[in-house]
Design a protein around this motif. Structure first.
Motif, PDB file in Angstrom:
ATOM      1  N   LEU A 100     -18.437  32.326  22.876  1.00 27.47           N
ATOM      2  CA  LEU A 100     -17.244  33.109  22.754  1.00 27.47           C
ATOM      3  C   LEU A 100     -16.274  33.045  23.822  1.00 27.47           C
ATOM      4  O   LEU A 100     -16.782  33.599  24.942  1.00 27.47           O
ATOM      5  N   LEU A 102     -13.947  34.747  25.473  1.00 25.60           N
ATOM      6  CA  LEU A 102     -13.276  36.113  25.542  1.00 25.60           C
ATOM      7  C   LEU A 102     -12.623  36.455  27.032  1.00 25.60           C
ATOM      8  O   LEU A 102     -12.764  35.535  27.716  1.00 25.60           O
ATOM      9  N   ALA A 109     -23.534  33.633  21.480  1.00 22.23           N
ATOM     10  CA  ALA A 109     -23.777  34.509  20.678  1.00 22.23           C
ATOM     11  C   ALA A 109     -24.404  33.508  19.522  1.00 22.23           C
ATOM     12  O   ALA A 109     -24.593  32.355  19.449  1.00 22.23           O
ATOM     13  N   ILE A 157     -24.754  39.324  20.152  1.00 30.77           N
ATOM     14  CA  ILE A 157     -23.913  39.118  21.439  1.00 30.77           C
ATOM     15  C   ILE A 157     -24.870  39.063  22.572  1.00 30.77           C
ATOM     16  O   ILE A 157     -25.792  40.013  22.847  1.00 30.77           O
ATOM     17  N   TYR A 159     -24.793  39.641  25.714  1.00 33.33           N
ATOM     18  CA  TYR A 159     -23.878  40.354  26.659  1.00 33.33           C
ATOM     19  C   TYR A 159     -24.488  40.245  28.121  1.00 33.33           C
ATOM     20  O   TYR A 159     -25.662  40.146  28.048  1.00 33.33           O
ATOM     21  N   SER A 173     -17.184  43.377  27.819  1.00 32.46           N
ATOM     22  CA  SER A 173     -17.550  42.231  27.295  1.00 32.46           C
ATOM     23  C   SER A 173     -17.818  42.266  25.887  1.00 32.46           C
ATOM     24  O   SER A 173     -17.414  41.644  25.023  1.00 32.46           O
ATOM     25  N   CYS A 174     -18.650  43.382  25.519  1.00 38.23           N
ATOM     26  CA  CYS A 174     -19.215  43.754  24.196  1.00 38.23           C
ATOM     27  C   CYS A 174     -17.967  44.037  23.387  1.00 38.23           C
ATOM     28  O   CYS A 174     -17.889  43.863  22.181  1.00 38.23           O
ATOM     29  N   ALA A 177     -16.125  41.104  22.470  1.00 38.30           N
ATOM     30  CA  ALA A 177     -16.721  40.226  21.058  1.00 38.30           C
ATOM     31  C   ALA A 177     -16.401  40.868  20.177  1.00 38.30           C
ATOM     32  O   ALA A 177     -15.994  40.010  18.948  1.00 38.30           O
ATOM     33  N   TRP A 180     -12.801  39.594  19.270  1.00 36.01           N
ATOM     34  CA  TRP A 180     -12.724  38.288  18.792  1.00 36.01           C
ATOM     35  C   TRP A 180     -13.131  37.967  17.371  1.00 36.01           C
ATOM     36  O   TRP A 180     -12.510  37.348  16.592  1.00 36.01           O
TER      37      TRP A 180
END
Length: 357
Positions: A100, A102, A109, A157, A159, A173-174, A177, A180
């Motif tokens: 991903l 980001l 993931a 995820i 992470y 970061s989470c 996600a 996204w």
């Protein structure tokens, strides 16, 4: 019979998943006897006797808790422990590893889809492990069962972990996600943009924090599934003292997690970034909260459910009295853990459908 007993004890002491699966097929009184023979010193009359055996075997090996002061070693041990109980994975039509891209940096993931040609809701899943251990692999079977029995897509995820990542970095970061997934909902064939967040333990904490942080944003989740979540780093409730030794999650684990995740990054223990029970609770997505009866985190999860309900959040709360922390990871060796996990995943989907109607 005595020879079988001894052989089973030796296999258990070596941490073999086949031994636990064999023991799982035997009557409860037999399991109780094995736990006694292994010298399990704790008195938990209502605890699943299979878990007593597993805990007794760990104590025999000199293993207490799962997050020690050497976090790199703890990661390897947790990975090995989960590998040792791994069995034939639940079949799924599509399992795909993704990268991903980001805003906060690339994360890996794993996408689970039980019916790739159908539009289905999506659950963004954050794995447990005290923010310090755990991976896509340690929770692979959890996500497979969740996808199949909740009839949803799951995006697990990977992470960044503490202590290398701060709470701010990990949560960002989470959250990225989740954003996204929302931005790519058409390509992912997400039904009516129905997206939920979910997680166990530390992952439940992350899901709860994300639900609060995104409550007013376009990509906010439509539901949250919190499985024995960490929600309060500051307070100590009766369950903490009742179950702090002799089970999967110990008071020592809590101390080490607090040091790695909060103290090392100078985050106050009542900061909603790490303790969502002190956050803004109004206007949040419907929440389905699970606790285990024999768990240091039991009371804080139950209290959080009361707080959400008092703040008008649609809520379902359920306790599994005979289980301990981490039971959804025991499905490869425990019929009871698998039965409970399937039940809660199916019921969560019914709850989500009802709240979305």
């Amino acid at each position: 019979m005595a020879a079988f007993n001894q052989s089973l004890q030796q296999m258990l002491e070596k941490g073999q998943g086949t031994a636990v699966r064999t023991l799982d097929k035997l009557p409860g009184f037999f399991q109780e006897n094995i736990a006694k023979a292994l010298g399990y010193p704790f008195i938990f009359p209502e605890l699943d006797p299979l878990i007593k055996c597993m805990m007794a075997a760990q104590l025999k090996q000199g293993r207490v808790g799962f997050i020690g002061s050497d976090y790199q070693k703890s990661r390897k041990q947790f990975d090995l422990q989960m590998q040792s109980i791994r069995h034939k994975p639940t079949a799924l039509k599509q399992v795909e590893d993704l990268r991903l891209p980001l805003q906060s940096g690339t994360v890996f993931a794993r996408h689970y889809h039980p019916a790739p040609h159908k539009k289905l809701p999506m659950i963004v899943f954050y794995h447990g492990g005290g923010f310090v251990v755990g991976s896509l692999d340690t929770h692979d079977e959890v996500c497979r069962l969740l996808a199949v029995h909740a009839k949803v897509q799951v995006l697990s995820i990977d992470y960044p972990l503490a202590p290398e990542a701060s709470p701010a970095q990990l949560i960002q970061s989470c959250e990225d996600a989740l954003a996204w997934v929302f931005q790519n909902s058409r390509q992912l064939k997400i039904l009516k943009s129905r997206i939920a967040v979910a997680g166990d333990s530390a992952g439940g904490n992350i899901a709860a924090v994300i639900a609060q942080r995104t409550a007013q944003k376009a990509y906010r989740p439509h539901a949250q599934l919190l499985i024995y979540p960490v929600v309060d780093f500051k307070s100590r409730h009766p369950s903490f003292f009742a179950y702090k030794d002799g089970l999967v999650l110990t008071s020592g684990d809590i101390d080490n997690v607090t040091a790695f995740y909060a103290d090392q990054h100078q985050v106050a223990l009542d900061d909603p970034l790490i303790s969502p029970t002190y956050g803004k609770l109004k206007g949040l997505a419907p929440a389905y909260i699970i606790t285990a009866g024999h768990d240091v985190l039991h009371d804080e999860g139950e209290i959080y459910s009361h707080k959400l309900r008092q703040n008008g959040v649609q809520l379902h709360y359920q306790e599994y009295p005979d289980q301990t922390h981490g039971f959804i990871n025991l499905t490869p060796v425990s019929y009871r853990a698998k039965k409970y996990s399937i039940e809660l995943y199916r019921n969560f989907r019914k709850f989500w459908d009802k709240k979305a109607a």
